[in-house]
Each structure stands twice: as C-alpha cells, then as structure tokens.
Design a protein around this motif. Structure first.
Motif, PDB file in Angstrom:
ATOM      1  N   ASN A   1       0.859  -1.184   0.000  1.00  0.00           N
ATOM      2  CA  ASN A   1       0.000   0.000   0.000  1.00  0.00           C
ATOM      3  C   ASN A   1       0.901   1.241   0.000  1.00  0.00           C
ATOM      4  O   ASN A   1       1.352   1.693   1.042  1.00  0.00           O
ATOM      5  N   VAL A   2       1.202   1.796  -1.240  1.00  0.00           N
ATOM      6  CA  VAL A   2       2.086   2.953  -1.376  1.00  0.00           C
ATOM      7  C   VAL A   2       1.219   4.200  -1.467  1.00  0.00           C
ATOM      8  O   VAL A   2       0.393   4.317  -2.381  1.00  0.00           O
ATOM      9  N   PRO A   3       1.364   5.135  -0.561  1.00  0.00           N
ATOM     10  CA  PRO A   3       0.535   6.351  -0.624  1.00  0.00           C
ATOM     11  C   PRO A   3       0.951   7.232  -1.802  1.00  0.00           C
ATOM     12  O   PRO A   3       2.116   7.338  -2.145  1.00  0.00           O
ATOM     13  N   GLN A   4      -0.012   7.843  -2.437  1.00  0.00           N
ATOM     14  CA  GLN A   4       0.225   8.730  -3.562  1.00  0.00           C
ATOM     15  C   GLN A   4       0.288  10.167  -3.073  1.00  0.00           C
ATOM     16  O   GLN A   4      -0.498  10.585  -2.229  1.00  0.00           O
ATOM     17  N   ASP A   5       1.233  10.890  -3.695  1.00  0.00           N
ATOM     18  CA  ASP A   5       1.418  12.298  -3.332  1.00  0.00           C
ATOM     19  C   ASP A   5       0.490  13.139  -4.191  1.00  0.00           C
ATOM     20  O   ASP A   5       0.665  13.258  -5.402  1.00  0.00           O
ATOM     21  N   THR A   6      -0.545  13.701  -3.581  1.00  0.00           N
ATOM     22  CA  THR A   6      -1.542  14.493  -4.306  1.00  0.00           C
ATOM     23  C   THR A   6      -1.380  15.983  -4.065  1.00  0.00           C
ATOM     24  O   THR A   6      -2.267  16.758  -4.391  1.00  0.00           O
ATOM     25  N   ARG A   7      -0.234  16.383  -3.511  1.00  0.00           N
ATOM     26  CA  ARG A   7      -0.042  17.807  -3.251  1.00  0.00           C
ATOM     27  C   ARG A   7       0.172  18.557  -4.559  1.00  0.00           C
ATOM     28  O   ARG A   7       0.684  18.017  -5.523  1.00  0.00           O
ATOM     29  N   VAL A   8      -0.202  19.832  -4.562  1.00  0.00           N
ATOM     30  CA  VAL A   8      -0.003  20.686  -5.732  1.00  0.00           C
ATOM     31  C   VAL A   8       1.341  21.395  -5.662  1.00  0.00           C
ATOM     32  O   VAL A   8       1.690  22.154  -6.558  1.00  0.00           O
ATOM     33  N   TRP A   9       2.118  21.167  -4.628  1.00  0.00           N
ATOM     34  CA  TRP A   9       3.433  21.798  -4.501  1.00  0.00           C
ATOM     35  C   TRP A   9       4.449  20.725  -4.148  1.00  0.00           C
ATOM     36  O   TRP A   9       4.118  19.666  -3.650  1.00  0.00           O
ATOM     37  N   LYS A  10       5.679  20.978  -4.430  1.00  0.00           N
ATOM     38  CA  LYS A  10       6.766  20.064  -4.127  1.00  0.00           C
ATOM     39  C   LYS A  10       7.876  20.847  -3.437  1.00  0.00           C
ATOM     40  O   LYS A  10       8.032  22.056  -3.624  1.00  0.00           O
ATOM     41  N   GLU A  11       8.684  20.119  -2.673  1.00  0.00           N
ATOM     42  CA  GLU A  11       9.829  20.770  -2.056  1.00  0.00           C
ATOM     43  C   GLU A  11      10.874  21.125  -3.109  1.00  0.00           C
ATOM     44  O   GLU A  11      11.074  20.394  -4.065  1.00  0.00           O
ATOM     45  N   THR A  12      11.502  22.255  -2.938  1.00  0.00           N
ATOM     46  CA  THR A  12      12.583  22.650  -3.839  1.00  0.00           C
ATOM     47  C   THR A  12      13.791  21.767  -3.562  1.00  0.00           C
ATOM     48  O   THR A  12      14.268  21.700  -2.428  1.00  0.00           O
ATOM     49  N   PRO A  13      14.309  21.067  -4.590  1.00  0.00           N
ATOM     50  CA  PRO A  13      15.444  20.174  -4.334  1.00  0.00           C
ATOM     51  C   PRO A  13      16.694  20.969  -3.976  1.00  0.00           C
ATOM     52  O   PRO A  13      16.902  22.083  -4.438  1.00  0.00           O
ATOM     53  N   SER A  14      17.502  20.394  -3.136  1.00  0.00           N
ATOM     54  CA  SER A  14      18.749  21.047  -2.757  1.00  0.00           C
ATOM     55  C   SER A  14      19.721  21.023  -3.929  1.00  0.00           C
ATOM     56  O   SER A  14      19.754  20.082  -4.710  1.00  0.00           O
ATOM     57  N   LEU A  15      20.512  22.094  -4.072  1.00  0.00           N
ATOM     58  CA  LEU A  15      21.436  22.232  -5.181  1.00  0.00           C
ATOM     59  C   LEU A  15      22.756  21.543  -4.860  1.00  0.00           C
ATOM     60  O   LEU A  15      23.449  21.923  -3.921  1.00  0.00           O
ATOM     61  N   ASP A  16      23.063  20.531  -5.648  1.00  0.00           N
ATOM     62  CA  ASP A  16      24.313  19.805  -5.470  1.00  0.00           C
ATOM     63  C   ASP A  16      25.319  20.370  -6.469  1.00  0.00           C
ATOM     64  O   ASP A  16      25.630  19.760  -7.485  1.00  0.00           O
ATOM     65  N   ARG A  17      25.826  21.557  -6.188  1.00  0.00           N
ATOM     66  CA  ARG A  17      26.695  22.238  -7.136  1.00  0.00           C
ATOM     67  C   ARG A  17      28.054  21.563  -7.252  1.00  0.00           C
ATOM     68  O   ARG A  17      28.675  21.593  -8.316  1.00  0.00           O
ATOM     69  N   LYS A  18      28.510  20.958  -6.182  1.00  0.00           N
ATOM     70  CA  LYS A  18      29.851  20.380  -6.208  1.00  0.00           C
ATOM     71  C   LYS A  18      29.926  19.229  -7.194  1.00  0.00           C
ATOM     72  O   LYS A  18      30.889  19.123  -7.964  1.00  0.00           O
ATOM     73  N   ASN A  19      28.921  18.361  -7.217  1.00  0.00           N
ATOM     74  CA  ASN A  19      28.946  17.208  -8.106  1.00  0.00           C
ATOM     75  C   ASN A  19      28.563  17.561  -9.542  1.00  0.00           C
ATOM     76  O   ASN A  19      28.915  16.840 -10.475  1.00  0.00           O
ATOM     77  N   ASN A  20      27.827  18.651  -9.734  1.00  0.00           N
ATOM     78  CA  ASN A  20      27.364  19.039 -11.064  1.00  0.00           C
ATOM     79  C   ASN A  20      28.105  20.251 -11.603  1.00  0.00           C
ATOM     80  O   ASN A  20      27.642  20.884 -12.556  1.00  0.00           O
ATOM     81  N   LEU A  21      29.238  20.592 -11.007  1.00  0.00           N
ATOM     82  CA  LEU A  21      29.931  21.816 -11.391  1.00  0.00           C
ATOM     83  C   LEU A  21      30.399  21.753 -12.841  1.00  0.00           C
ATOM     84  O   LEU A  21      30.312  22.754 -13.573  1.00  0.00           O
ATOM     85  N   GLY A  22      30.888  20.613 -13.280  1.00  0.00           N
ATOM     86  CA  GLY A  22      31.344  20.495 -14.661  1.00  0.00           C
ATOM     87  C   GLY A  22      30.219  20.701 -15.660  1.00  0.00           C
ATOM     88  O   GLY A  22      30.390  21.400 -16.668  1.00  0.00           O
ATOM     89  N   GLN A  23      29.055  20.131 -15.370  1.00  0.00           N
ATOM     90  CA  GLN A  23      27.912  20.299 -16.256  1.00  0.00           C
ATOM     91  C   GLN A  23      27.450  21.745 -16.275  1.00  0.00           C
ATOM     92  O   GLN A  23      27.115  22.295 -17.347  1.00  0.00           O
ATOM     93  N   TYR A  24      27.435  22.403 -15.126  1.00  0.00           N
ATOM     94  CA  TYR A  24      27.011  23.794 -15.068  1.00  0.00           C
ATOM     95  C   TYR A  24      27.983  24.699 -15.820  1.00  0.00           C
ATOM     96  O   TYR A  24      27.572  25.657 -16.487  1.00  0.00           O
ATOM     97  N   CYS A  25      29.268  24.409 -15.736  1.00  0.00           N
ATOM     98  CA  CYS A  25      30.259  25.215 -16.469  1.00  0.00           C
ATOM     99  C   CYS A  25      30.092  25.038 -17.972  1.00  0.00           C
ATOM    100  O   CYS A  25      30.250  26.008 -18.740  1.00  0.00           O
ATOM    101  N   MET A  26      29.764  23.841 -18.423  1.00  0.00           N
ATOM    102  CA  MET A  26      29.511  23.625 -19.842  1.00  0.00           C
ATOM    103  C   MET A  26      28.294  24.395 -20.301  1.00  0.00           C
ATOM    104  O   MET A  26      28.274  24.954 -21.410  1.00  0.00           O
TER     105      MET A  26
END
Length: 414
Positions: free
Chosen positions: A68-93
């Motif tokens: 029995n997996v509950p479904q998320d019916t909210r109209v808003w979501k939490e803002t994901p945390s920014l993992d800049r250290k691991n994605n720095l190369g992609q962001y620079c590109m």
C-alpha cells in the motif's frame, strides 16, 4: 425504484471453469417485474459497464504490508537542494554554451589548418584551447547580462542562471578565470596579435553586441563580425600576420552567419518579441529573407574568386559550386515561401554547409607550407643552378675539417 444485488460469477464452456467472486454489484432494476429486468440484464452485452452503481465487497480485502504505497496528491513540491559540487562540470559547460563554443573552436582550427605555414601541433593546440576559453568567457558574461530576458523565452528559460542553479557571482568568476587563462595562452603560447584579436572579440561580444540586441537590428551585422574573428585568430596563430587568405576566410564566415541566424530566428519570433530583442525577423521580416539570400550569393562569389586570390586551387571553385548553389536555392525558397518549413531546411543545411566548405578548402589549399609560398613568390629559387650566371652561383665546399689560418703581422726589426 428498486435495486438488486448480484454476485459476479464466471462461467467458461471451453475450459469448464465455474467460479463465484466475493464481490457483489448493486444494480438498479427500475420499473417492471423482476423477471423482465433480469432477462434484459442477461441479454445485454455490456451490462457491467452500463448499469453498476456501486461495488461492495462482502469481506474486507486485506492489503499486504508494503504494497500500500501512498500517492502524493499535493499541488506543490519541495525545492530540491542544489548539489553544485557534483554538477559543477555540467554547469560550467552550460555557462560556456558548449555547442556554440565548439563551433567557434572548429572555425579557428580550420583557419590554422588553411594557413600557408608549417603546422606545429603545440601552437595549434594552444590556439584552439585559448580561443575556446575566451569564447566560454564571452558566453558566460552574455548570460549574466540577459537573465531577466532569458527567463521570458522558451529556448533560454532553462539556463543555469535563470533556474538559480548558479549565482551571478559564479558566472563572473568563471568568466574571469577562463578569459585570463585563454588570453594568457594566446599571448605567451601563440603570439600577441592572436591574443589581441581574442581580447577585441571578447569586448565586442559582451559590451557592444549584447546590449545592442535590444536597441537596433544592426546587432546582427555586428554579431557576424564577432563570428568571423575566430578563423582569423587561427590563421594569425599559424602565420603571425593577416593577409588576403585570412580575409577570404573571414568574409566567408561573416556571410555564412546571415542565412544561418536569420533562418534560426524566423521560428523564434514570438520569443524574441516577448523578450524585446530587435531582430530582423521581428522588426523587418522581408529584410530578414533578403539578407539571407544576398549573403548566400556572396559566399558563392568568394569561393569562385579564392583561386585568383591564391588561397585555394581552381578545383575548389568547381567542387564547392554545387554546395553553394543548393545553399542559394534553399535561401530562395525561404525568401519566396517565408514559412517555418523553408526556414528550418535552410538552418539545418547551414550546419552541414560550413564544415563541408571548410573541408573542401583544406583539401584544395593553394600552398601546403610557407616554403611553397616563398618558392612561388620568388621563381628564381626554383631554377636550375647551372642556368644562373657565373656571378650569382654559390660554391659549396665539401664537408671536412676546417683549418683557420692565423695571420701574423711581422714586427719590424730594430
């Protein structure tokens, strides 16, 4: 009005299966006798989809633990945390506009390869890397200035500064590091003239072209100058000077950008209009199509004239003619039809046209090295020594020990 509860059963003549379900269906039988209503229900082909009101279970079904997996019916979501250290190369590109920077590097490499001078791998690599770093810095500063306008366009609304993946200070720091490194490589590793062209192009793109995009349609002509400088940087990186061959290559790159960009901007008119950019496709659509057609003709003329300017041989003029004629045909279709289909065809072919034209120029370049150039400019060097007059002959001594005779002055005797 009356109701009847019917148990759902299955009966299969083929397999001889007969089963009774634990679920019951509540049916509304309406007016009439019970026999008539049951006869009508039994002869209906889709009675279950038409008549049920509610389904009841005689025994409550037990759900297994973990299923029995509950479904998320909210109209808003939490803002994901920014993992800049691991994605720095992609962001620079993304800050550098990697695909655009790759095209700039390719044109500079073509300019170096087409130049009539000896090919040096170290200088070639430093020219390509330095040009790419300067281009990345220019694109980063461009995005820093255009954040509020990029947010209004569908094509640019997912850029890193618009989405907040990086801060504006990160873009400025990235631009400062790449520009300093790139210009340093060009100045100390290549030559000062190449570095001067790179610095001038950086200033022209970030401080003149970028603000002019919202002021006048002349920004397209200025942007074409910006795009024509990288092949000149490659040429100067190889020869150390600007000559007729460099100008031919620069004119081809300058004219190529008009059919390329005008066809691209034609389908982006709603975005450019919403963001307030003064593009030909928005302010003067007829001029946009005329300019695209005009410059395909200029490209054809320059390619035909390049053998006489001693940049390529005559085979290049012949081999590039079908490519340029088809380019002109697509520009003519865009000029006459002025629809999204013809503009898209012209834009897609422009991405093929430029690499193919550069390849043909490389295969059919006039001089393979600076020695060939000097030999063509001074025909006496290619003549037979025996045919030269006696005064112009140079005697070459055979190799062997060289004995230097020391002259001594005889002192006067007393």
């Amino acid at each position: 009005m009356s109701y009847i509860k019917v148990l759902h059963c299955t009966f299969c003549l083929k397999h001889g299966a007969l089963g009774m379900s634990t679920k019951s269906v509540l049916l509304k039988i309406g007016n009439g006798t019970l026999t008539q209503q049951l006869a009508r229900i039994s002869t209906s082909s889709c009675w279950k989809s038409q008549l049920p009101i509610t389904t009841q279970s005689q025994t409550p079904t037990s759900t297994k633990k973990g299923k029995n997996v509950p479904q998320d019916t909210r109209v808003w979501k939490e803002t994901p945390s920014l993992d800049r250290k691991n994605n720095l190369g992609q962001y620079c590109m993304m800050l550098s506009k990697f695909r655009l920077t790759s095209l700039v590097v390719m044109t500079s490499m073509a300019g170096y390869a087409l130049a009539p001078a000896p090919f040096e791998l170290t200088t070639f690599a430093l020219t390509a890397v330095g040009t790419g770093l300067v281009s990345a810095a220019a694109n980063s500063i461009n995005q820093y200035h255009e954040v509020p306008f990029d947010a209004q366009m569908s094509r640019t609304k997912n850029r890193v500064l618009v989405k907040g993946l990086l801060e504006p200070a990160h873009a400025i720091g990235f631009a400062a590091a790449t520009s300093a490194t790139g210009l340093g490589l060009l100045y100390f590793g290549v030559n000062p003239l190449t570095a001067a062209l790179g610095a001038g192009n950086l200033f022209l793109y970030t401080s003149v072209y970028t603000p002019m995009k919202r002021m006048s349609i002349l920004n397209t002509w200025l942007g074409s100058v910006v795009g024509a400088i990288p092949p000149l940087m490659g040429w100067v990186g190889c020869t150390g000077e600007l000559d007729a061959g460099a100008l031919v290559l620069g004119v081809i790159l300058y004219s190529w950008q008009f059919p390329h960009f005008n066809a691209l901007s034609w389908n982006l008119r709603p975005d450019y209009s919403r963001a307030g950019y003064r593009m030909m496709a928005v302010t003067d659509p007829a001029l946009c199509r005329r300019v695209a057609l005009r410059h395909t003709g200029i490209i054809t003329g320059i390619c035909l004239a390049s053998p006489y300017l001693e940049v390529t041989n005559k085979w290049f003029a012949l081999e590039s003619l079908p490519l340029n004629i088809y380019f002109m045909y697509l520009a003519w279709e865009f000029y006459k039809k002025s629809d999204s289909g013809s503009s898209r065809k012209l834009f897609r072919f422009s991405l093929i046209h430029l690499p193919a034209l550069m390849l043909l120029m490389l295969v059919n370049k006039k001089y393979l090295s600076s020695g060939d150039t000097q030999e063509q400019k001074d025909p006496t060097k290619a003549q037979d020594v025996s045919k030269l007059p006696e005064a112009k002959r140079i005697s070459v001594l055979p190799r062997g020990p060289v004995v230097a005779a020391q002259e001594t002055e005889e002192l006067p005797r007393n």
